[in-house]
Design an enzyme around this catalytic site. Sequence first.
Site, PDB file in Angstrom:
ATOM      1  N   SER A  89       0.813  -1.222   0.000  1.00  7.04           N
ATOM      2  CA  SER A  89       0.000   0.000   0.000  1.00  7.04           C
ATOM      3  C   SER A  89       0.846   1.271   0.000  1.00  7.04           C
ATOM      4  O   SER A  89       1.617   1.485  -0.914  1.00  7.04           O
ATOM      5  CB  SER A  89      -0.956  -0.045   1.186  1.00  7.04           C
ATOM      6  OG  SER A  89      -1.930   0.945   1.081  1.00  7.04           O
ATOM      7  N   ASP A 226      -2.292   6.039  -3.715  1.00 10.90           N
ATOM      8  CA  ASP A 226      -1.186   5.365  -3.034  1.00 10.90           C
ATOM      9  C   ASP A 226      -0.729   4.198  -3.921  1.00 10.90           C
ATOM     10  O   ASP A 226      -1.228   4.041  -5.045  1.00 10.90           O
ATOM     11  CB  ASP A 226      -1.612   4.912  -1.625  1.00 10.90           C
ATOM     12  CG  ASP A 226      -2.652   3.807  -1.655  1.00 10.90           C
ATOM     13  OD1 ASP A 226      -3.365   3.692  -2.670  1.00 10.90           O
ATOM     14  OD2 ASP A 226      -2.755   3.057  -0.672  1.00 10.90           O
ATOM     15  N   ASP A 228      -1.182   0.997  -4.229  1.00 12.77           N
ATOM     16  CA  ASP A 228      -2.104  -0.001  -4.786  1.00 12.77           C
ATOM     17  C   ASP A 228      -3.437   0.608  -5.199  1.00 12.77           C
ATOM     18  O   ASP A 228      -4.378  -0.121  -5.541  1.00 12.77           O
ATOM     19  CB  ASP A 228      -2.316  -1.155  -3.799  1.00 12.77           C
ATOM     20  CG  ASP A 228      -2.981  -0.712  -2.507  1.00 12.77           C
ATOM     21  OD1 ASP A 228      -2.740   0.431  -2.073  1.00 12.77           O
ATOM     22  OD2 ASP A 228      -3.752  -1.496  -1.932  1.00 12.77           O
ATOM     23  N   ASP A 230      -6.002   1.844  -3.819  1.00 14.61           N
ATOM     24  CA  ASP A 230      -7.305   1.749  -3.163  1.00 14.61           C
ATOM     25  C   ASP A 230      -7.661   3.108  -2.546  1.00 14.61           C
ATOM     26  O   ASP A 230      -8.770   3.334  -2.115  1.00 14.61           O
ATOM     27  CB  ASP A 230      -7.358   0.610  -2.119  1.00 14.61           C
ATOM     28  CG  ASP A 230      -6.297   0.711  -1.054  1.00 14.61           C
ATOM     29  OD1 ASP A 230      -5.386   1.557  -1.162  1.00 14.61           O
ATOM     30  OD2 ASP A 230      -6.362  -0.078  -0.085  1.00 14.61           O
TER      31      ASP A 230
HETATM   32 MG    MG Z   1      -3.566   1.247  -0.209  1.00 12.91          MG
END
Ligand code: MG
Length: 435
Positions: A89, A226, A228, A230
């Site tokens: 992340s 960020d 990844d 999400d």
């Molecule tokens: Mg993340």
Amino acid sequence: MLFGTSGIRGIYGKEVTEDLALEVARLYADADLVLGRDTRKSGLSLAKMVSSGTRQKNKNVYDIGIAPTPTVALATKKRKSNGIMITASHNPPEYNGLKLFKNGRELSKNVEKEIEVRYGKEMDFAAESKGEEFADDFAIEDHKSLIKSLVDERLIEKKRPKIVVDCNGAGSVITPYLLRELGCRVISLNSEADGFNRPSEPNEKNLQDLMKIVSAVGADLGIAHDGDADRAVVVDETGAMLPLDTQLAIMIENEMDGNVGKVISTVEASLMIREVVESKNGKIEITPVGSAHVSEKLEKDGACFGGEPCGEYVFEKGVHTPDGILTAAKFVEIFCKNGNLSRLREKYKSHFMLREKFRCEGKDKYGLVDGIKGQIKTSGKIRNDDGIRVDEEDGWFLIRASGTEPLIRLTMEYKEKKKLEKMAEYLKNLIIKSI
Ligand code: MG
């Protein structure tokens, strides 16, 4: 402990190794697997081991390659399968980790526990390896289609907003393309899908380039993810980042439009969030920090939206895990409906806030927080399912161990500055003495 608040995460080569990836994949292989990774250099070799471990258990692997976490989650929903996303992340590039999914949702804490119990105990040399590996070339298109169905494509196409995107990670393979297909004029920054160009956490310090470019090119807004994707955070047309609470409040108001009901947030939710939900005659439900809790509660309560102040938003009609790509498209839509975000943000009243972190390397951070709880003097309402959150009449505070770092965090918000300062001094002393 193998799993933290957000899957398995640690320093690559030390805490998160190829051996760990192989074994976790074997232990989890009760169904076929969708596999994805963010842009970290260590991702490919970990992915190979996850694939190998899954195939050893005679299950098939559908490899998306570099993809955002919500894209992987969505693919597991479509295939009714398991999923593993290789990511740490927002952590620095030397970290990596594994996030486990099942049928579109993050793995429940119970199943994580089961894997934890079995980890390191099952020796399994008689692997048959009948599983096969396939490339999944449709997952990213599927995700784009879902998002297009959830925003007003016509409106966006008509307005043709100018957007600067700073993906710096897995979002690079989808966000700039999606926004272009929606009719935006897109300027893409740090979107090479190869390692990171800036530190992964999308905060003000790390987004200086984005902020400058948004105002320099006269863009309507800027969006950053960020590692990844999400998460998404937003910069207004003047080049200023929206405060994260304001950003969340704007999204809540958008999602509650004609949708009176429940909204989910966490123990970190500010007074502003409560005020916005209540002004729309809705009800806010609070969970421990972590998107798995938010998603679970969203489904259980039939809420229209769930959001954490860090920029992780879960949409009822989307995949039930935080989706930074959908968040980005929604903010484009919000701009098209409401005009400049620098004006829109003025509507939301901020109270006095303070966030501090205290390092506590080598100590039991959860034990420390428990110890502090016994010493707090307050007339407010205490809840302690995740750290200590105390709601007083004119404000609140939260003392909580970080799920991913050796830190204790203090968050406070009060309507009056004097009260905030007084309480801050009291609580900081308490924490420092305990460490
Ligand atoms: Mg993340």
